[in-house]
Design a protein around this motif. Structure first.
Motif, mmCIF file in Angstrom:
data_model
loop_
_atom_site.group_PDB
_atom_site.id
_atom_site.type_symbol
_atom_site.label_atom_id
_atom_site.label_comp_id
_atom_site.label_asym_id
_atom_site.label_seq_id
_atom_site.Cartn_x
_atom_site.Cartn_y
_atom_site.Cartn_z
ATOM 1 N N ALA A 75 5.738 -8.539 0.341
ATOM 2 C CA ALA A 75 6.299 -7.334 -0.273
ATOM 3 C C ALA A 75 7.452 -7.674 -1.199
ATOM 4 C CB ALA A 75 6.769 -6.371 0.816
ATOM 5 N N LEU B 286 10.799 -5.504 5.150
ATOM 6 C CA LEU B 286 9.801 -5.904 4.164
ATOM 7 C C LEU B 286 9.270 -7.296 4.496
ATOM 8 C CD1 LEU B 286 11.826 -4.841 1.009
ATOM 9 C CD2 LEU B 286 9.653 -3.800 1.674
ATOM 10 N N ARG C 239 6.239 -8.989 -4.506
ATOM 11 C CA ARG C 239 5.739 -7.940 -5.393
ATOM 12 C C ARG C 239 6.885 -7.184 -6.059
ATOM 13 N NH1 ARG C 239 0.599 -5.025 -2.352
ATOM 14 N NH2 ARG C 239 -0.491 -6.935 -1.739
ATOM 15 N N PRO D 290 10.345 -0.535 2.725
ATOM 16 C CA PRO D 290 8.953 -0.407 3.158
ATOM 17 C C PRO D 290 8.484 1.040 3.027
ATOM 18 C CG PRO D 290 10.190 -1.749 4.720
ATOM 19 C CD PRO D 290 11.191 -1.192 3.755
ATOM 20 N N LEU E 186 2.788 -5.507 4.137
ATOM 21 C CA LEU E 186 4.013 -5.299 3.380
ATOM 22 C C LEU E 186 5.255 -5.061 4.235
ATOM 23 C CD1 LEU E 186 2.634 -3.026 0.506
ATOM 24 C CD2 LEU E 186 2.925 -5.507 0.523
ATOM 25 N N TRP E 187 5.103 -4.943 5.560
ATOM 26 C CA TRP E 187 6.282 -4.740 6.401
ATOM 27 C C TRP E 187 5.989 -5.124 7.846
ATOM 28 C CZ3 TRP E 187 4.131 -0.236 4.013
ATOM 29 C CH2 TRP E 187 3.326 0.537 4.847
ATOM 30 N N PHE F 178 5.633 1.481 -1.789
ATOM 31 C CA PHE F 178 6.985 1.351 -1.269
ATOM 32 C C PHE F 178 7.733 2.680 -1.401
ATOM 33 C CE2 PHE F 178 5.500 -2.722 -2.718
ATOM 34 C CZ PHE F 178 5.893 -3.606 -1.719
#
Length: 324
Positions: free
Chosen positions: A127, A123, A130, A237, A22-23, A217
């Motif tokens: 991510a 991000l 989402r 993030p 995600l990051w 997040f």
């Protein structure tokens, strides 16, 4: 899954990437160690704390920060502004009497003296997808910012026209903003942050829905700096916040010879909350929301007529009590 790799960039030290689904956490260089053990770390919000509106820093606040440096304090500005927005507010950042700048609420860290970018956390495309899925489902207006440090630029989508502050921000950044043709259901680029603007009213329900839908997040509430009452919901993030960025610097300046040093923070809005809670001592400004003034000591100004510095009270406390 997290993995690491290293590479060199021209003009920079070794770059270290930490990839998460995600990051991406990128470290460009190490923090310069101070020659002497530090007495403490002071972390200050910018707007509403160190400056107000277009008014520059008060000379007594500049002098107070210089005095703290001579006493062994590390000084950090932690702002929600992007790097470009910060430079608009502070045209000569190299002349600031501070050591580090944390921008975009922890997305990036700059060493002030050299102007060097030290770290960014952006991000991943996964991510962003989402986040957009949730915001589109909730019919919320949003802006997708480019990766730091170029995150003054953004693409945007609006599900309605009844959002004055959202469109006000677009007008302010016309040359940096790009409208999307449709609400995207996929995304292929990384991003520093995604911002959704909630029209005036009670934002708590929208905030709770987003936080529940995006538990991986960091979802931050910020009072709009443009109209003063709309709410910006900023999505970062999970490892990004003002507090985490300040702690990251603190960890890298501590050693066996220079152990962890005390921390003090001052802020004025909800996006400062994690930093205020993290610090050994947190203070808020008189203009902070009531809930923050109930939770933290309030820094009343020495001069009711407003002629004195905004932080004179804080400097007096630190110079009297030190880091204890």
């Amino acid at each position: 899954m997290i993995h690491h790799d290293q590479l060199s960039l021209p003009g920079l030290m070794t770059v270290r990437h930490t990839h998460h689904e995600l990051w991406c956490d990128t470290v460009f260089r190490s923090c310069a160690r101070p020659p002497d053990p530090l007495k403490g770390m002071l972390c200050l919000d910018l707007d509403g704390t160190l400056i107000h509106g277009d008014t520059p820093m008060h000379p007594s606040d500049v002098a107070g920060l210089k005095t703290l440096a001579r006493a062994g304090w590390l000084r950090i500005i932690a702002t929600g502004r992007s790097l470009e927005s910060f430079r608009r507010a502070i045209p000569d950042p190299a002349g600031l009497p501070v050591d580090y700048l944390v921008f975009s609420s922890g997305v990036g860290i700059i060493e002030i003296r050299s102007g060097s970018l030290i770290r960014t956390v952006n991000l991943s495309p996964t991510a962003v997808e989402r986040i957009l899925d949730v915001l589109n489902r909730f019919q919320m207006d949003y802006m997708i910012h480019h990766p730091a440090p170029d995150n003054v630029r953004f693409s945007w989508w609006s599900h309605s026209v009844e959002n004055d502050d959202f469109h006000r921000r677009i007008s302010l950044y016309t040359q940096h903003s790009t409208p999307l043709k449709t609400a995207p259901d996929s995304w292929t680029a990384s991003s520093a942050q995604v911002i959704s603007v909630v029209p005036p009213g009670d934002p708590r329900r929208a905030l709770e829905r987003i936080r529940n839908a995006l538990p991986m997040f960091n979802v931050i509430r910020t009072t709009s700096p443009l109209d003063g009452y709309s709410t910006w919901i900023e999505i970062y993030p999970g490892i990004v916040s003002k507090a985490r960025a300040c702690q990251w610097v603190r960890d890298r300046l501590s050693s066996a010879d220079s152990p962890l040093f005390p921390t003090v923070a001052a802020g004025n809005d909800f996006n400062d909350l994690d930093m205020l809670e993290w610090a050994d001592r947190g203070y808020v400004m008189p203009g902070a929301p009531e809930s923050l003034r109930e939770q933290f000591p309030c820094l009343t100004r020495n001069n009711p007529d407003g002629n004195g510095g905004r932080l004179e009270t804080l400097f007096r406390i630190l110079n009297t009590t030190g880091s204890s």
